[in-house]
Motif scaffolding. Structure first.
Motif, PDB file in Angstrom:
ATOM      1  N   ILE A   1       0.828  -1.207   0.000  1.00  0.00           N
ATOM      2  CA  ILE A   1       0.000   0.000   0.000  1.00  0.00           C
ATOM      3  C   ILE A   1       0.864   1.259   0.000  1.00  0.00           C
ATOM      4  CG2 ILE A   1      -1.902  -1.196   1.128  1.00  0.00           C
ATOM      5  CD1 ILE A   1      -1.175   0.183   3.729  1.00  0.00           C
ATOM      6  N   LEU A   2       2.084   1.158   0.534  1.00  0.00           N
ATOM      7  CA  LEU A   2       2.995   2.299   0.469  1.00  0.00           C
ATOM      8  C   LEU A   2       3.361   2.596  -0.979  1.00  0.00           C
ATOM      9  CD1 LEU A   2       4.630   4.287   2.295  1.00  0.00           C
ATOM     10  CD2 LEU A   2       6.545   2.693   2.066  1.00  0.00           C
ATOM     11  N   ILE A   3       3.610   1.556  -1.761  1.00  0.00           N
ATOM     12  CA  ILE A   3       3.904   1.738  -3.183  1.00  0.00           C
ATOM     13  C   ILE A   3       2.670   2.255  -3.921  1.00  0.00           C
ATOM     14  CG2 ILE A   3       4.572   0.548  -5.308  1.00  0.00           C
ATOM     15  CD1 ILE A   3       6.808   1.033  -3.241  1.00  0.00           C
ATOM     16  N   ALA A   4       1.481   1.824  -3.511  1.00  0.00           N
ATOM     17  CA  ALA A   4       0.251   2.315  -4.146  1.00  0.00           C
ATOM     18  C   ALA A   4       0.102   3.816  -3.967  1.00  0.00           C
ATOM     19  CB  ALA A   4      -0.960   1.589  -3.571  1.00  0.00           C
ATOM     20  N   CYS A   5       0.636   4.347  -2.865  1.00  0.00           N
ATOM     21  CA  CYS A   5       0.554   5.793  -2.614  1.00  0.00           C
ATOM     22  C   CYS A   5       1.443   6.595  -3.551  1.00  0.00           C
ATOM     23  CB  CYS A   5       0.937   6.094  -1.165  1.00  0.00           C
ATOM     24  SG  CYS A   5      -0.207   5.451   0.064  1.00  0.00           S
TER      25      CYS A   5
ATOM     26  N   GLU B   1      -4.216   8.414 -10.642  1.00  0.00           N
ATOM     27  CA  GLU B   1      -4.838   8.293 -11.960  1.00  0.00           C
ATOM     28  C   GLU B   1      -4.841   9.652 -12.652  1.00  0.00           C
ATOM     29  OE1 GLU B   1      -9.230   7.026 -13.703  1.00  0.00           O
ATOM     30  OE2 GLU B   1      -8.499   6.105 -11.840  1.00  0.00           O
ATOM     31  N   ASN B   2      -4.354   9.692 -13.900  1.00  0.00           N
ATOM     32  CA  ASN B   2      -4.315  10.960 -14.635  1.00  0.00           C
ATOM     33  C   ASN B   2      -5.634  11.216 -15.347  1.00  0.00           C
ATOM     34  OD1 ASN B   2      -4.305   9.228 -16.807  1.00  0.00           O
ATOM     35  ND2 ASN B   2      -2.186   9.669 -17.426  1.00  0.00           N
ATOM     36  N   GLU B   3      -5.658  12.249 -16.170  1.00  0.00           N
ATOM     37  CA  GLU B   3      -6.905  12.639 -16.846  1.00  0.00           C
ATOM     38  C   GLU B   3      -7.383  11.590 -17.834  1.00  0.00           C
ATOM     39  OE1 GLU B   3      -6.038  16.369 -18.629  1.00  0.00           O
ATOM     40  OE2 GLU B   3      -5.914  17.461 -16.716  1.00  0.00           O
ATOM     41  N   ASP B   4      -6.461  10.809 -18.361  1.00  0.00           N
ATOM     42  CA  ASP B   4      -6.836   9.773 -19.329  1.00  0.00           C
ATOM     43  C   ASP B   4      -7.212   8.451 -18.667  1.00  0.00           C
ATOM     44  OD1 ASP B   4      -6.228  11.580 -21.345  1.00  0.00           O
ATOM     45  OD2 ASP B   4      -4.122  10.960 -21.403  1.00  0.00           O
ATOM     46  N   GLY B   5      -7.252   8.442 -17.340  1.00  0.00           N
ATOM     47  CA  GLY B   5      -7.599   7.227 -16.627  1.00  0.00           C
ATOM     48  C   GLY B   5      -6.454   6.254 -16.459  1.00  0.00           C
ATOM     49  N   GLU B   6      -5.235   6.681 -16.757  1.00  0.00           N
ATOM     50  CA  GLU B   6      -4.072   5.823 -16.616  1.00  0.00           C
ATOM     51  C   GLU B   6      -3.436   6.009 -15.238  1.00  0.00           C
ATOM     52  OE1 GLU B   6      -1.557   7.026 -19.773  1.00  0.00           O
ATOM     53  OE2 GLU B   6      -2.704   5.998 -21.339  1.00  0.00           O
TER      54      GLU B   6
ATOM     55  N   LEU C   1      -4.595   9.369   1.144  1.00  0.00           N
ATOM     56  CA  LEU C   1      -4.408   9.662  -0.276  1.00  0.00           C
ATOM     57  C   LEU C   1      -5.401   8.940  -1.178  1.00  0.00           C
ATOM     58  CD1 LEU C   1      -0.502   9.589  -0.501  1.00  0.00           C
ATOM     59  CD2 LEU C   1      -1.984  11.598  -0.461  1.00  0.00           C
ATOM     60  N   LEU C   2      -5.805   7.722  -0.797  1.00  0.00           N
ATOM     61  CA  LEU C   2      -6.648   6.910  -1.686  1.00  0.00           C
ATOM     62  C   LEU C   2      -7.992   6.570  -1.052  1.00  0.00           C
ATOM     63  CD1 LEU C   2      -3.850   4.452  -2.919  1.00  0.00           C
ATOM     64  CD2 LEU C   2      -4.649   6.543  -4.032  1.00  0.00           C
ATOM     65  N   TRP C   3      -8.479   7.427  -0.187  1.00  0.00           N
ATOM     66  CA  TRP C   3      -9.703   7.154   0.566  1.00  0.00           C
ATOM     67  C   TRP C   3     -10.891   6.831  -0.341  1.00  0.00           C
ATOM     68  CZ3 TRP C   3     -11.860   6.123   5.100  1.00  0.00           C
ATOM     69  CH2 TRP C   3     -13.203   6.412   5.292  1.00  0.00           C
ATOM     70  N   ARG C   4     -11.088   7.618  -1.382  1.00  0.00           N
ATOM     71  CA  ARG C   4     -12.277   7.481  -2.221  1.00  0.00           C
ATOM     72  C   ARG C   4     -12.225   6.251  -3.128  1.00  0.00           C
ATOM     73  NH1 ARG C   4     -13.259  13.753  -4.235  1.00  0.00           N
ATOM     74  NH2 ARG C   4     -13.497  14.667  -2.142  1.00  0.00           N
ATOM     75  N   LYS C   5     -11.066   5.674  -3.318  1.00  0.00           N
ATOM     76  CA  LYS C   5     -10.932   4.554  -4.242  1.00  0.00           C
ATOM     77  C   LYS C   5     -10.777   3.217  -3.544  1.00  0.00           C
ATOM     78  CE  LYS C   5      -8.670   7.596  -7.580  1.00  0.00           C
ATOM     79  NZ  LYS C   5      -7.443   7.834  -8.389  1.00  0.00           N
ATOM     80  N   LEU C   6     -10.768   3.214  -2.220  1.00  0.00           N
ATOM     81  CA  LEU C   6     -10.524   1.981  -1.478  1.00  0.00           C
ATOM     82  C   LEU C   6     -11.805   1.180  -1.297  1.00  0.00           C
ATOM     83  CD1 LEU C   6      -8.097   3.193   1.354  1.00  0.00           C
ATOM     84  CD2 LEU C   6      -7.521   2.034  -0.770  1.00  0.00           C
ATOM     85  N   MET C   7     -11.661  -0.139  -1.360  1.00  0.00           N
ATOM     86  CA  MET C   7     -12.755  -1.037  -1.038  1.00  0.00           C
ATOM     87  C   MET C   7     -12.904  -1.082   0.482  1.00  0.00           C
ATOM     88  SD  MET C   7     -13.749  -2.083  -4.021  1.00  0.00           S
ATOM     89  CE  MET C   7     -14.716  -3.556  -3.688  1.00  0.00           C
ATOM     90  N   TRP C   8     -14.068  -1.526   0.941  1.00  0.00           N
ATOM     91  CA  TRP C   8     -14.352  -1.499   2.379  1.00  0.00           C
ATOM     92  C   TRP C   8     -13.367  -2.365   3.165  1.00  0.00           C
ATOM     93  CZ3 TRP C   8     -15.300  -5.880   5.148  1.00  0.00           C
ATOM     94  CH2 TRP C   8     -15.654  -7.022   4.441  1.00  0.00           C
TER      95      TRP C   8
END
Length: 521
Positions: free
Chosen positions: A161-165, A169-174, A476-483
């Motif tokens: 998860i440290l590496i995930a931080c 995601e950019n404007e193109d979804g990448e 940093l990734l609150w909105r994209k995390l699964m429960w």
């Protein structure tokens, strides 16, 4: 006509590419990174003869045309070779042909494979401090074994998860990498209100862990030598002083080339020592004390064992750099899985087998339990490894201190400790020597390997491996995390916080008692 236009466009494109590479190199130079020297460039991509001749012809035309242009931009600071402060010129040994080849290859230092990355992680989490794990089983029993497994799972997860931080995601979804280090992640979490606070916290934790690691190397050197030659009229403190005298030249280190040549041999020697210890324990399998392994714990000393186990798994601080230098970053997760599974199995077996052999007589450093006939030989190998390992955390701590206190531009607390020619000033050398002496004083007044290891693991190990990665991941990734990710992060933060506070308090109490007994003696 078409050929002329195509040639002109090629010249312009290559010129822009060269200028952009110079700007990137200059940026890395200003950040304090040091590029590879000629000796380190052996692994770089090599151009074949025909391809190099063709590219040289094109590049020399571009260089001549750029040099003849009026109002051309001056060379930017930084190049494929540059000095520590980023202001040094290109050395004469770096020929234009070498520069052209490395520029056209588009690479700086060669990338590493997943196996090489796994070797680095293995060295970090299966080093000398594995020798203290049987002592953790002494006070934790089967719960200590469970904690070895649990710590491996958690540290593997928090490393991922440290590496995930590092990615967003950019404007193109990448998914693209937007950060490069642990400090960058910490600063991003504290921005915009306190953009530098997180990085400073991480740097302080890193310095504490590195300095404490140096102290542990001095402590273990004195302990091993004292127990290897008990008949000599030399105390453990005296052996620590002798070890520090050997380590004093570390203050003069400019790089780690000389030391790194021995690192592989030291690591292999350590694995051989572990095998020898396990082989000796297996030879006494008939006498194993299974009845001594209990489910109850020593409430006062088990929290110290938690710190010992956590400290043996610390590797998060360099994972961002390691992942960034992998040929295939997608293999990072798989690499983390097999390295931590292997570490969990080897550590668990080593700790259990060693404890079953010596039971209640298990000492802080397990090699002290070996018979005197082989103890001296094994301990001498371990002392050699400790002394050769000391420069690594010492040099890293010096780098962080110099970067934050002496080389941070206008924000530096003290004037630069390096002269205009890149040489270390006398007072900068004095500070380095003072750091070596400080590690000696700590080793003399608190010569307790397990307590120091438990304190470090509870304070910085738990913070860097448990608390901060889970907190940064949530921020940093609150909105994209699964429960379930949210649940894991919160659980790790809470459990890690409880273990950290408990282990720190008990380790500190033990150190205070040990210090008081040393004063009385």
């Amino acid at each position: 006509m078409a050929t002329l236009i195509r040639s002109k466009l090629s010249n312009v494109a290559t010129s822009v590419s060269n200028k952009s590479q110079a700007k990137v190199s200059g940026m890395f130079a200003r950040m304090g990174f040091q590029a590879a020297t000629d000796e380190e460039a052996v692994g770089f991509v090599h151009c074949d003869d025909l391809d190099m001749e063709h590219r040289q012809g094109l590049q020399m035309d571009i260089l001549k045309s750029d040099a003849s242009e009026e109002g051309a931009e001056p060379p930017l600071e930084g190049d494929i070779h540059y000095q520590r402060d980023g202001t040094g010129p290109l050395p004469p040994s770096a020929s234009k042909d070498e520069g052209i080849c490395s520029e056209l290859s588009g690479q700086g230092k060669p990338k590493i494979t997943a196996w090489e990355a796994g070797w680095n992680v293995t060295n970090a989490i299966q080093g000398m401090f594995v020798l203290g794990l049987p002592y953790a089983i002494l006070h934790g029993g089967y719960l200590g074994l469970f904690l070895i497994i649990f710590a491996a799972v958690v540290c593997c997860y928090t490393g991922k998860i440290l590496i995930a931080c590092l990615y967003e995601e950019n404007e193109d979804g990448e998914i693209v990498r937007v950060r490069d280090s642990y400090v960058d992640i910490a600063n991003a979490c504290c921005a915009p209100r306190f953009p530098k606070l997180g990085g400073r916290i991480v740097n302080v934790a890193q310095i504490i862990e590195l300095v404490m690691t140096c102290i542990l190397y001095v402590v273990v050197s004195g302990n091993l030598m004292y127990n290897s030659f008990p008949n000599l009229p030399v105390s453990q403190k005296s052996w620590s002083i002798i070890a520090t005298a050997v380590l004093l030249p570390c203050a003069f280190l400019k790089n780690l080339k000389a030391v790194s040549k021995f690192s592989l041999l030291c690591t292999l020697a350590h694995f051989v020592i572990n095998i020898l210890v396990i082989a000796y324990c297996l030879s006494r399998a008939r006498d194993w004390a299974w009845d001594k392994v209990k489910f109850y714990i020593d409430v006062k000393k088990f929290p110290i064992s938690i710190g010992i186990i956590v400290f043996s798994y610390t590797s998060q601080i360099f994972l961002p750099s390691l992942e960034g230098n992998m040929q295939h970053p997608k293999e990072f997760h798989c690499m983390m899985n097999w390295t931590h599974i292997a570490a969990c199995i080897l550590k668990g077996l080593f700790a259990l087998v060693a404890y079953l052999t010596w039971a209640d007589e298990t000492k802080e450093v397990i090699t002290d339990n070996l018979p005197s006939t082989i103890r001296a030989v094994v301990n001498l190998f371990l002392v050699s490894k400790a002394l050769l390992s000391y420069p690594l955390p010492f040099f890293a701590a010096v780098e962080v201190l110099e970067k934050s206190l002496f080389q941070d531009g206008n924000r530096a607390v003290f004037p630069n400790c390096y002269g205009g020619d890149g040489r270390l000033k006398s007072w900068g050398l004095t500070l380095r020597c003072a750091l070596v002496v400080f590690t000696l004083l700590m080793a003399i007044y608190v010569p307790h390997f397990a307590l120091l290891m438990g304190l470090t693991g509870s304070l910085t190990g738990a913070g860097l491996c448990f608390l901060l990665p889970s907190l940064f991941h949530l921020k940093l990734l609150w909105r994209k995390l699964m429960w379930h990710h949210v649940f894991f992060d919160v659980a790790i933060f809470v459990i890690g916080g409880i273990c950290s506070v408990s282990g720190f308090i008990h380790s500190l109490e033990g150190l205070i008692e040990a210090y008081g007994s040393n004063i009385e003696d």
